[in-house]
Motif scaffolding. Structure first.
Motif, PDB file in Angstrom:
ATOM      1  N   CYS A   1      -4.213  -0.645   0.301  1.00 44.00           N
ATOM      2  CA  CYS A   1      -4.780  -1.711   1.128  1.00 44.00           C
ATOM      3  C   CYS A   1      -6.282  -1.479   1.220  1.00 44.00           C
TER       4      CYS A   1
ATOM      5  N   HIS B   1      -7.340   1.708   3.218  1.00 41.45           N
ATOM      6  CA  HIS B   1      -7.164   2.992   2.546  1.00 41.45           C
ATOM      7  C   HIS B   1      -8.008   3.097   1.281  1.00 41.45           C
TER       8      HIS B   1
ATOM      9  N   CYS C   1       0.852  -1.190   0.000  1.00 37.89           N
ATOM     10  CA  CYS C   1       0.000   0.000   0.000  1.00 37.89           C
ATOM     11  C   CYS C   1       0.887   1.237   0.000  1.00 37.89           C
TER      12      CYS C   1
ATOM     13  N   LEU D   1       0.211   4.098   0.968  1.00 35.72           N
ATOM     14  CA  LEU D   1      -0.012   4.993   2.108  1.00 35.72           C
ATOM     15  C   LEU D   1       0.540   4.436   3.414  1.00 35.72           C
ATOM     16  N   CYS D   2       0.432   3.121   3.628  1.00 31.11           N
ATOM     17  CA  CYS D   2       0.841   2.586   4.935  1.00 31.11           C
ATOM     18  C   CYS D   2       1.836   1.439   4.822  1.00 31.11           C
TER      19      CYS D   2
HETATM   20 ZN   LIG Z   1      -2.867   1.264   3.509  1.00 32.15          ZN
END
Ligand SMILES: [Zn+2]
Length: 232
Positions: free
Chosen positions: A220, A223, A187, A189-190
């Motif tokens: 993910c 998100h 992902c 973002l994370c």
């Molecule tokens: Zn994520």
């Protein structure tokens, strides 16, 4: 499961309640068929995507490699097994012609695509529209024409048509591979590696393209849902 979801081999088998070994699985469960595809550079079959990502042309399968058939790639792809029963080629071919010639609804086929060893993408539900045999390197191969048609079966999931539209276009395999490499299978973002999804950065409904890696990213599930909530 939505088109663009990334899953492991075991998750794919769990989803289909079957130990998936072969590429073509006619009426695997009830009247739903399952096709596995791979468009990686070393893939054995010449599958292709047409019409801006709505049409998949899937190649039939060769005879198994045996001592009688040491070179399956020079043998016509078979309609029948030695026992006289239809092969998977034959079963899909007959079903496609029944639809193309008459008014029967198309067979429903769920399509998965191999992205990496043990890693697959769900490409969505397709209708089997047509089939034919053609010459390829002096032998006969089967071709199957399938159209992406999520709306055939999953209306209940399509709460927002605009979000759903993103699932009406196949992301070409080369784009998926480029995104997977660029985002390192995580992902963006994370960094999570679980429940990943190929996300359109600018939604298809807002003019974003499925055809360029610049507009696709890995998110993910958490998100992905958070982003949809913002759009809605
Ligand atoms: Zn994520």
């Amino acid at each position: 499961m939505k088109p663009g979801d990334v899953i492991s081999y075991l998750e794919m088998c769990a989803e289909e309640k079957a130990n998936l070994q072969r590429g073509m699985n006619y009426h695997l469960r009830g009247d739903i068929s399952v096709i596995l595809m791979s468009l990686r550079p070393n893939a054995p079959y010449a599958d292709r995507i047409e019409n801006d990502g709505r049409i998949l042309i899937y190649e039939g399968h060769d005879v198994p490699k045996t001592s009688d058939n040491p070179s399956p790639k020079v043998v016509d792809q078979p309609m029948y097994n030695p026992s006289g029963n239809l092969t998977q080629n034959g079963l899909f071919y007959k079903a496609a012609l029944n639809h193309a010639k008459g008014n029967l609804k198309p067979e429903l086929v769920r399509v998965y695509e191999k992205l990496h060893a043990g890693i697959w993408v769900y490409n969505g539900m397709f209708g089997l529209l047509d089939a034919w045999q053609e010459k390829s390197n002096a032998r006969s191969v089967f071709k199957f024409k399938l159209e992406l048609s999520e709306e055939l079966t999953s209306n209940r999931q399509l709460v927002q048509r605009e979000v759903a539209l993103d699932h009406d276009r196949l992301i070409p395999p080369a784009v998926k591979l480029a995104v997977w490499k660029r985002d390192k299978g995580r992902c963006v973002l994370c960094g999570s590696t679980d429940n990943l999804h190929f996300d359109h950065i600018i939604p298809y409904s807002k003019g974003g393209s499925s055809l360029v890696a610049e507009n696709i990213q890995l998110l993910c599930a958490r998100h992905n849902i958070a982003k949809k909530d913002r759009i809605e």
